[in-house]
Scaffold this active site. Sequence first.
Site, PDB file in Angstrom:
ATOM      1  N   TYR A 130      43.037  36.710  38.728  1.00 23.35           N
ATOM      2  CA  TYR A 130      42.474  36.948  40.059  1.00 23.35           C
ATOM      3  C   TYR A 130      40.971  37.135  39.906  1.00 23.35           C
ATOM      4  CZ  TYR A 130      42.015  38.618  44.834  1.00 23.35           C
ATOM      5  OH  TYR A 130      41.662  38.735  46.160  1.00 23.35           O
ATOM      6  N   GLN A 191      48.409  38.707  49.152  1.00 26.03           N
ATOM      7  CA  GLN A 191      49.261  37.519  49.276  1.00 26.03           C
ATOM      8  C   GLN A 191      49.136  36.605  48.063  1.00 26.03           C
ATOM      9  OE1 GLN A 191      46.800  38.411  51.284  1.00 26.03           O
ATOM     10  NE2 GLN A 191      45.448  36.703  51.806  1.00 26.03           N
ATOM     11  N   ASN A 214      40.092  44.199  45.217  1.00 27.01           N
ATOM     12  CA  ASN A 214      39.926  45.377  46.067  1.00 27.01           C
ATOM     13  C   ASN A 214      41.195  46.228  46.054  1.00 27.01           C
ATOM     14  OD1 ASN A 214      41.777  44.136  47.774  1.00 27.01           O
ATOM     15  ND2 ASN A 214      40.217  43.404  49.201  1.00 27.01           N
ATOM     16  N   GLN A 259      25.531  49.923  37.586  1.00 26.96           N
ATOM     17  CA  GLN A 259      26.891  50.212  38.041  1.00 26.96           C
ATOM     18  C   GLN A 259      26.921  50.554  39.519  1.00 26.96           C
ATOM     19  OE1 GLN A 259      29.774  49.731  36.187  1.00 26.96           O
ATOM     20  NE2 GLN A 259      28.126  48.732  35.072  1.00 26.96           N
ATOM     21  N   HIS A 262      27.592  47.869  42.163  1.00 26.59           N
ATOM     22  CA  HIS A 262      28.897  47.209  42.268  1.00 26.59           C
ATOM     23  C   HIS A 262      29.541  47.470  43.623  1.00 26.59           C
ATOM     24  CE1 HIS A 262      29.990  45.038  38.686  1.00 26.59           C
ATOM     25  NE2 HIS A 262      29.553  46.009  37.914  1.00 26.59           N
ATOM     26  N   GLU A 327      34.601  54.427  31.600  1.00 26.88           N
ATOM     27  CA  GLU A 327      34.766  52.983  31.423  1.00 26.88           C
ATOM     28  C   GLU A 327      33.658  52.445  30.518  1.00 26.88           C
ATOM     29  OE1 GLU A 327      34.807  48.944  34.209  1.00 26.88           O
ATOM     30  OE2 GLU A 327      33.989  50.823  34.988  1.00 26.88           O
ATOM     31  N   HIS A 328      32.412  52.711  30.877  1.00 29.93           N
ATOM     32  CA  HIS A 328      31.245  52.318  30.077  1.00 29.93           C
ATOM     33  C   HIS A 328      30.559  53.583  29.570  1.00 29.93           C
ATOM     34  CE1 HIS A 328      31.642  49.136  33.248  1.00 29.93           C
ATOM     35  NE2 HIS A 328      31.565  48.352  32.190  1.00 29.93           N
ATOM     36  N   ASP A 361      28.651  43.205  29.865  1.00 30.32           N
ATOM     37  CA  ASP A 361      29.221  42.589  31.067  1.00 30.32           C
ATOM     38  C   ASP A 361      29.259  41.076  30.963  1.00 30.32           C
ATOM     39  OD1 ASP A 361      29.940  44.750  32.571  1.00 30.32           O
ATOM     40  OD2 ASP A 361      28.131  44.781  33.808  1.00 30.32           O
TER      41      ASP A 361
END
Length: 436
Positions: A130, A191, A214, A259, A262, A327-328, A361
Amino acid sequence: MKFLDIRDTNFDMEFAAILARGEETGREVEQVVLDIIADVRARGDEALLEYTRRFDRLEADSVASLQVTEDEVDYAFARVKDEEIAALKLAVERVARFHEKQKQETWLSTGEPDILLGQMVTPLERVGIYVPGGKASYPSSVIMNAVPARVAGVGEVVMVAPTPGGEINPHVLVAARFSGVDRIFRLGGAQAVAALAYGTATVPKVDKITGPGNIYVATAKKLVFGQVGIDMIAGPSEILVINDGSGTPAHIAADLLSQAEHDELASSILITTDRGFGERVAAEVERQLAELSRETIARRSWETYGAVIVAGSLDEAIAFSNRIAPEHLELAVTNPFDVLPKIRNAGAIFLGHFTPEAAGDYLAGPNHTLPTGGTARFFSPLSVDDFVKKSSIVYFSESGLNRLGGGIVRIAELEGLEAHGRSVSVRLKGEGEARK
């Protein structure tokens, strides 16, 4: 933005709001996603066309017409600058080179003459990736998800991406071709996840779904888990910078904002042993915010989930980092390699004053799909391992079973599983041979 001192008695309470961001999916969102999944399972392509019209404002006669053609990808190359094509190609090459080192081979142990044990490594047959297409376009997401799948030997890579207006960003299509994506559909949202998980007349069913999205996409992935594999439930992005007063405030500020831009729920935190340095970084963030094209998003993120924290020592800062498992994690300190062995929980670790998180990244090589929300305590970055499965291999010769069979029978008996024991003892005694 909060300016905090980790030694204050009310620190945990003040910091709790940052830790709690994005925790609640909400029953309403989950019910909407459940309904979409059920509808796609029941009506297949018809439901996909309806949701695509509703959410992406895209009219299509068939789901087949939503599949991107090779001519469209060729046209994308014609629209992208040569230097951009070169950068994307370089990223693919570096990411592939890094992930090649993660590959595991099938192995057999021959340490016993009459028993053979091993592990067989098998790539997944088909995976779906995705790629988000909302507030920004992310060709790097294509690279980070498709390349390790290809390195692993996955048979087919199917990509879905929401396309409000019907057009996929040309850079995303260039990245998809370089990364080895086989099929691309203009589908997004819950979907698209449902279609990949259960299959429709046009969209093939996959074995695993990876990639960010999302809250509706994340919820859909959570709900279809078990029907298919998933990489992880990704939350809002986050960065923690550990600092000892060394370095340049403008550099740290830029990293924090990388960050914050984002989305509004992203979290950017500096923990430093030098209060004055922290104040200079905070001032620099304010100055740089005004220069960003995504200022509105970055400012909301910084003001709501940003923080500068003062620690009494570097060890105190490290303990805090291990507690929240970012995360980072940037080690913007004088001797980062001395600090590295003390880090237990982090998705990716960036060492020194000239290693911005953005390097990871895009094209350093390691994967940028990382565990968020403290899950780096037990999750790892996306890797080749996510696109293979492992099967145990066991072979006993007659002498091998005779040698170990007694122990097998005894354990079966103590667990009260008679048939288990008999499946061994019948061979040890030679029972059934006369009835061949």
